[in-house]
Design an enzyme around this catalytic site. Structure first.
Site: not given
Lengths: 245, 88
Positions: A94, A202, A204
């Site tokens: 990002c 993302h 994660e």
């Protein structure tokens, strides 16, 4: 022994700029995959002790001017550049992707979303190349459910750069619905060696069942495996950049 | 010597600008129907200390090219003029 089967944990530097806000999620997701992940401040001069580098999401330096425009000049970026030259896997997620394009470590730029809105939603992305440090463990055509969270995610680049990237398998993920109007629906790209990666979604935030998706794990575990392979090869040949088949 | 520099940053031709499009779409609400081709950019102004105007222009261009504009999507127009104390 780590969950991925390494004998020695992969050491990852997770770089923190003023305004970065995804560093702890990133460290947690990497740690759960067996990595030894450290937060490293933007003022840091050396990343020599690390096998891989992540620039996590957030709003580095408030995203003033353009996202990544000021972070690019942080002292740590010289070390990120050196790590990239050495062939260490470098992943910008990002805002990290935005920083890597501003630093010209990746082609193109990320502009305000086509619809003019901040986007925060789960999207489907398709793996369009497995020749990179984050997609080597995935399969071509595999669809991943990953969250996006950005205002400036519309990837753009010169037509010649797009042609080059498509011909050499450097467009790694494409949105199925293209929520931000990216050129050619691009969600992730790689540099020439497949080791410097920009990824808008993302991973994660899609790493445990609680998060509604665990599809980010395949990207992060590929990333860690690539770092481990490079470290082992480096021990054997010490030549630096890993070429992808 | 002090010089006043200005850098106007705008998107390259052909690159869609949602902000400009939104402004343009709002114009009928104001009853304005004769305006088109709205563009949105940024204007930076700063003071440069230099031996002459040429050196001031060089500094301003360097700042524009390295930081204020991203050549992948933007262009910068740089101008330098005599410094005027704005506080007076």
């Amino acid at each position: 022994m780590s969950p991925l089967g390494w004998t020695q944990a992969v050491r990852v530097a997770v770089v923190v700029f003023p305004g970065t806000n995804c560093e702890h999620d990133t460290v947690l997701a990497l740690t759960e995959l067996g990595a030894d992940a450290d937060l490293v401040r933007h003022t840091e001069g050396s990343l020599d002790g690390y096998d891989a580098v992540v620039l996590p999401g957030g709003f580095a330096h408030g995203d003033y001017l353009r996202p990544g425009a000021i972070a690019r000049f942080s002292p740590v970026m010289e070390s990120v550049r050196r790590a990239a030259t050495q062939g260490k896997p470098v992943l910008g997620i990002c805002n990290g992707f935005q920083i890597l394009t501003e630093a010209r470590l990746l082609p193109g730029a990320l502009m305000a979303n086509g619809g003019g809105r901040f986007l925060c939603e789960m999207v489907e992305c398709e793996i369009t190349s497995t020749s990179s440090s984050i997609t080597s463990g995935a399969s071509l055509g595999q669809v991943l459910r990953l969250p996006i969270n950005h205002f400036e995610g519309r990837f753009t680049c010169a037509p010649t750069a797009l042609k080059d990237m498509e011909a050499s398998g450097r467009v790694l993920l494409r949105y199925r619905s293209n929520p931000n109007g990216s050129l050619s629906s691009i969600a992730a790209v790689a540099n020439e060696t497949g080791t410097v990666i920009g990824l808008m979604p993302h991973p994660e935030r899609a790493s445990t069942a609680l998060m509604d998706s665990t599809d980010g794990r395949v990207l992060l575990s590929s990333f860690l495996d690539s770092a481990e392979r490079r470290r082992d090869m480096k021990g054997a040949s010490a030549t630096g950049i890993t070429a992808w088949p | 010597m002090k010089f006043t520099a200005s850098v106007e940053v705008s998107l390259l031709a052909g690159i869609a600008n949602p902000e400009a499009a939104t402004i343009e779409h709002s114009l009928p609400l104001l009853g304005i129907t004769t305006v088109s081709d709205v563009q949105v950019g940024r204007l930076f102004r700063f003071v440069v200390d230099a031996h002459d105007a040429e050196a001031a222009l060089e500094t301003a261009r360097s700042l524009a090219d390295r930081l204020l504009a991203n050549p992948v999507m933007e262009r910068a127009e740089v101008a330098v003029g005599p410094w005027r104390d704005a506080s007076r």
